[in-house]
Design an enzyme around this catalytic site. Structure first.
Site, PDB file in Angstrom:
ATOM      1  CG  LEU A  17     -38.982  37.171  11.483  1.00  0.00           C
ATOM      2  CD1 LEU A  17     -40.121  36.341  11.359  1.00  0.00           C
ATOM      3  CD2 LEU A  17     -39.285  38.581  11.989  1.00  0.00           C
ATOM      4  CD  GLU A 152     -29.777  28.928   0.974  1.00  0.00           C
ATOM      5  OE1 GLU A 152     -28.823  28.942   0.042  1.00  0.00           O
ATOM      6  OE2 GLU A 152     -29.749  30.027   1.536  1.00  0.00           O
ATOM      7  N   GLY A 357      -9.113  37.492  16.863  1.00  0.00           N
ATOM      8  CA  GLY A 357      -9.054  37.883  15.513  1.00  0.00           C
ATOM      9  C   GLY A 357      -7.931  37.198  14.806  1.00  0.00           C
ATOM     10  CB  CYS A 384      -7.864  34.306  21.503  1.00  0.00           C
ATOM     11  SG  CYS A 384      -7.281  32.887  20.344  1.00  0.00           S
ATOM     12  CD  GLU A 408      -2.413  35.296  12.897  1.00  0.00           C
ATOM     13  OE1 GLU A 408      -2.664  35.424  13.970  1.00  0.00           O
ATOM     14  OE2 GLU A 408      -3.793  35.357  12.290  1.00  0.00           O
ATOM     15  CG  HIS A 510     -12.091  32.252  22.402  1.00  0.00           C
ATOM     16  ND1 HIS A 510     -12.453  33.541  21.504  1.00  0.00           N
ATOM     17  CD2 HIS A 510     -11.021  31.507  21.763  1.00  0.00           C
ATOM     18  CE1 HIS A 510     -11.465  33.468  20.483  1.00  0.00           C
ATOM     19  NE2 HIS A 510     -10.688  32.188  20.839  1.00  0.00           N
ATOM     20  CD  GLU A 512     -14.816  34.950  23.734  1.00  0.00           C
ATOM     21  OE1 GLU A 512     -14.125  34.824  24.851  1.00  0.00           O
ATOM     22  OE2 GLU A 512     -14.358  34.849  22.649  1.00  0.00           O
TER      23      GLU A 512
HETATM   24  N1  GLN Z   1      -4.945  34.642  15.060  1.00  0.00           N
HETATM   25  C1  GLN Z   1      -4.446  34.069  16.137  1.00  0.00           C
HETATM   26  C2  GLN Z   1      -4.326  32.519  16.460  1.00  0.00           C
HETATM   27  O1  GLN Z   1      -4.795  31.739  15.401  1.00  0.00           O
HETATM   28  C3  GLN Z   1      -5.638  34.205  17.366  1.00  0.00           C
HETATM   29  C4  GLN Z   1      -6.947  33.659  17.029  1.00  0.00           C
HETATM   30  C5  GLN Z   1      -8.050  34.194  17.717  1.00  0.00           C
HETATM   31  O2  GLN Z   1      -8.001  35.315  18.405  1.00  0.00           O
HETATM   32  N2  GLN Z   1      -9.248  33.257  17.857  1.00  0.00           N
HETATM   33  O3  GLN Z   1      -3.656  31.891  17.103  1.00  0.00           O
END
Ligand code: GLN
Length: 533
Positions: A17, A152, A357, A384, A408, A510, A512
Site C-alpha cells: 500500500l 509473524e 549484480g 559495480c 567470480e 554504488h 545510486e
Molecule cells: N559481483 C561483484 C562483486 O562482488 C559485483 C557486486 C555488485 O555489483 N554489487 O564484486
C-alpha cells in the site's frame, strides 16, 4: 529536554500500500516544520538482513553509509529526507532473535524460560528506543513491515501496544494505512475492509489515532464520516491518500490532507506555519514539465522486477529533473543481448547503464552492451559489476587478452583482470561479509570524474567482493582506460574512465544509493547531460 515522540505506521487489508512512501512523506513534512525526524523499518522475516535475499524476493538491497544491508524502504527515507540512515534504522525478526539467543547462550537470562513475551518484545522495544536515545531526533517514525493479522508481525504489534502503555498516548501514536477499494460494477468505494482491518488491530489492543486510506477515487465526506464512526477515530484523522502519478507528489497531497498537522496535534507538539516546500515543488515542476527527453538502456538480469533497480531508477528521476529532462529507462535483460541483436536492441538509446549484480548469468550480454557503448561513443555508466564488465570488455577487445575475466566467473582465467579482494579470500559466510558501506576515494585531477564531482575526495557506498587487478594498471592506462578514482588507503580502483570517449565511466561503488531529491548524484546528472547533447 523534550521527550522523543514515537509514531508507528502499520498496514492493513493488503501489502504494497506504500507505507514506506507515507512514512517518508510524513517525515518530510515534519522536517519542513523544523522537527528532526528519522524513520525505522521493522521487517518480520527471519533473515538477519536482506543482504542474502535474491532481488526477486523484496526488490533491491539498499546499503547505508555505515555498511548495513537493508530493505529498499530506507532508500525512500533517505531520498525524501536527505539525511543518512544507519544500521539501527532497519531491524528484522532474524536480528531480534539472534540477539536474544546470543544473550541466552551467554547466560544473561540464567534460570529463566526465554519467551516471545517478554524477551522478544523487550528486544523489539529496545531497538525502537535506540533511535530515540541520544537526543538526535524529536520524532522517530517506525514502519512495521507486513500486514496486521500476519502471524509473524504479532510480536511487533504487541511491542507497540506495550510502548504506548508505557509512554502514554501523547508520546506514541499509531497511523494505520488501509485500502478503500472501488467496485466498478456498483460504482462504489467500500469501507468494510478498513473496518475489519482496524478490528484486527483492536483485538491486539491498539486503537489507531489516524487512518490513511489508499484509494483510486476521492473519498466523499460520507465515506470519511462512516470510517471515523466505525473505526473510533475523529473525522479529521481520516486521511485520504488518492493515487498520484509519482511518489514525489505524495508529500504535497499529505500536506493538503493535513497529515502532519494531525500528527503534531495528537502528539501535543506545536505546528508552525505551513512549510513552503520550495525546493521540493521546484523539483516536481521540472520533473513534470521536461524540456528534453532521453531513452537510456539499463542492462541487468533482474529486469522483470522494477524494484530490483529501485535506487538507480530514482537517481535518474532526480538527475532528469535537474536537467529538465524526461529519462525513459528501458530495462534490457542481459541474457537477451547478443552480438547479432545488440544494434537492434540499442536502437534509439542515448546512453547505456550496466547494472550491479552477482554470478555469471547474463555476463556475456552485459559485456556486449559495454562494447556497443564504447565503440559507438554512446554515454556509458557501469555500476559495480557494470564497471567490472567494462574492464573485462576492454581487456578482451582492446588489450587483446583472450579469455580475460573476473575470477567470480572463471577462477582459472589466464587474465584475471577482476579478482577477489585479498581480505575476502578467507571469508566463507555469505551474510554481511562483503566490503560494505562508505569508503573514501581520491579523485584524480583533470579527469571526467574530477570534473563531474568538482571535488578531490569523495565517500561512496560499496557492496562487493571483487576488485580491479592492479597488476594490469599500466597496460590499461597505456591503451586508453585509466583509473580516475582510487581508495587512498588500499589503492583499490574505484573509478575507471576512457578519456577519448564522449562519456564513459565505471564505478566500483554504488552512486545510486546516495542520490536524493535535494541532492541528485553528480554522476547521474552529468551522465544525463551527456546523453542530451
Ligand atoms: N559481483 C561483484 C562483486 O562482488 C559485483 C557486486 C555488485 O555489483 N554489487 O564484486
Amino acid at each position: 529536554m523534550a521527550e522523543v515522540k514515537y509514531v508507528f505506521v502499520t498496514g492493513g487489508v493488503t501489502s504494497s500500500l506504500g507505507k514506506g512512501i507515507i512514512s517518508s512523506s510524513l517525515a518530510k513534512l515534519l522536517q519542513a516544520r523544523g522537527y528532526s525526524v528519522t524513520i525505522q523499518k521493522l521487517d518480520p522475516y527471519i533473515n538477519v538482513d536482506p543482504g542474502t535475499l535474491n532481488p526477486y524476493e523484496h526488490g533491491e538491497c539498499y546499503v547505508t553509509l555505515d555498511g548495513a544491508e537493508t530493505d529498499l524502504d530506507l532508500g525512500h527515507y533517505e531520498r525524501f529526507l536527505n539525511v543518512p540512515t544507519s544500521q539501527a534504522n532497519n531491524v528484522t525478526t532474524g536480528r531480534i532473535y539472534q540477539t536474544v539467543i546470543n544473550k541466552e547462550r551467554k547466560g544473561d537470562y540464567l534460570g529463566k524460560t526465554v519467551q516471545i513475551i517478554p524477551h522478544i518484545t523487550d528486544e523489539i522495544k529496545r531497538r525502537i528506543k535506540i533511535l530515540g536515545s541520544g537526543s538526535k531526533f524529536d520524532i522517530v517514525i517506525t514502519e512495521i513491515g507486513g500486514t496486521v493479522g500476519d502471524i509473524e508481525s504479532l510480536p511487533y504489534i504487541e511491542a507497540v501496544r506495550q510502548l504506548r502503555w508505557e509512554l502514554g498516548p501523547k508520546n506514541c501514536i499509531v497511523i494505520h494505512l488501509t485500502l478503500v477499494p472501488y467496485l466498478s460494477a456498483s460504482g462504489e468505494l467500500k469501507t468494510k475492509p478498513t473496518q475489519h482491518s482496524v478490528k484486527v488491530l483492536l483485538e491486539a489492543g491498539i486503537q489507531p489515532e489516524i487512518l490513511v486510506l489508499r484509494t483510486e477515487k476521492n473519498l466523499t465526506r460520507d465515506i470519511r464520516r462512516k470510517v471515523a464512526l466505525f473505526c473510533n477515530v475523529e473525522e479529521y484523522a481520516v486521511i485520504e491518500s488518492v493515487d498520484v502519478s509519482t511518489i514525489y507528489e505524495v508529500p504535497l497531497k499529505m500536506l493538503e490532507e493535513k497529515l502532519d498537522v494531525t500528527v503534531l496535534k495528537k502528539l501535543s507538539l506545536p505546528s508552525s506555519e505551513e512549510p513552503p516546500l520550495t525546493e521540493w515543488r521546484d523539483f516536481l515542476r521540472k520533473f513534470q514539465n521536461p524540456k528534453h527527453s532521453v531513452r537510456i538502456g539499463l542492462v541487468g538480469k533482474y529486469v522483470e522486477l522494477a524494484d530490483a533497480y529501485k535506487s538507480i531508477n530514482e537517481a535518474f528521476i532526480h538527475a532528469g529533473s535537474m536537467n529538465e529532462c524526461e529519462v525513459d529507462v528501458v530495462f534490457i535483460h542481459s541474457e537477451d543481448v547478443t552480438d547479432d541483436n545488440v544494434d537492434r536492441i540499442m536502437n534509439g538509446m542515448r546512453g547505456i547503464v550496466v547494472a550491479p549484480g552477482f554470478g555469471s548469468r547474463g555476463i556475456d550480454g552485459k559485456i556486449t552492451a559495454v562494447r556497443y557503448a564504447r565503440e559507438k561513443n554512446l554515454p556509458f555508466l557501469g555500476i559495480c559489476l557494470g564497471m567490472q564488465c567494462a574492464v573485462i570488455e576492454f581487456a578482451r577487445n582492446v588489450l587483446n587478452l583472450a579469455g580475460a575475466n573476473s575470477t567470480e566467473f572463471n577462477h582459472k582465467t589466464r587474465h584475471p583482470v577482476i579478482d577477489l579482494m585479498e581480505e575476502q579470500k578467507s571469508v566463507t559466510d555469505k551474510g554481511g561479509t562483503m566490503r560494505l558501506g562508505g569508503y573514501k576515494c581520491k579523485v584524480v585531477k583533470g579527469t571526467l570524474a574530477s570534473k563531474t564531482y568538482g571535488k578531490s575526495e569523495i565517500i561512496e557506498r560499496h557492496r562487493h567482493r571483487y576488485e580491479f587487478n592492479n597488476s594490469y594498471s599500466d597496460e590499461f592506462r597505456n591503451n586508453g582506460m585509466k583509473a580516475s578514482g582510487i581508495n587512498p588507503e588500499s589503492d583499490l580502483v574505484e573509478i575507471i574512465e576512457i578519456p577519448s570517449h564522449k562519456w564513459f565511466i565505471g564505478v566500483q561503488f554504488h552512486p545510486e544509493y546516495s542520490s536524493t531529491v535535494e541532492n541528485p548524484h553528480p554522476l547521474f546528472v552529468s551522465f544525463i547531460k551527456a546523453c542530451i547533447k
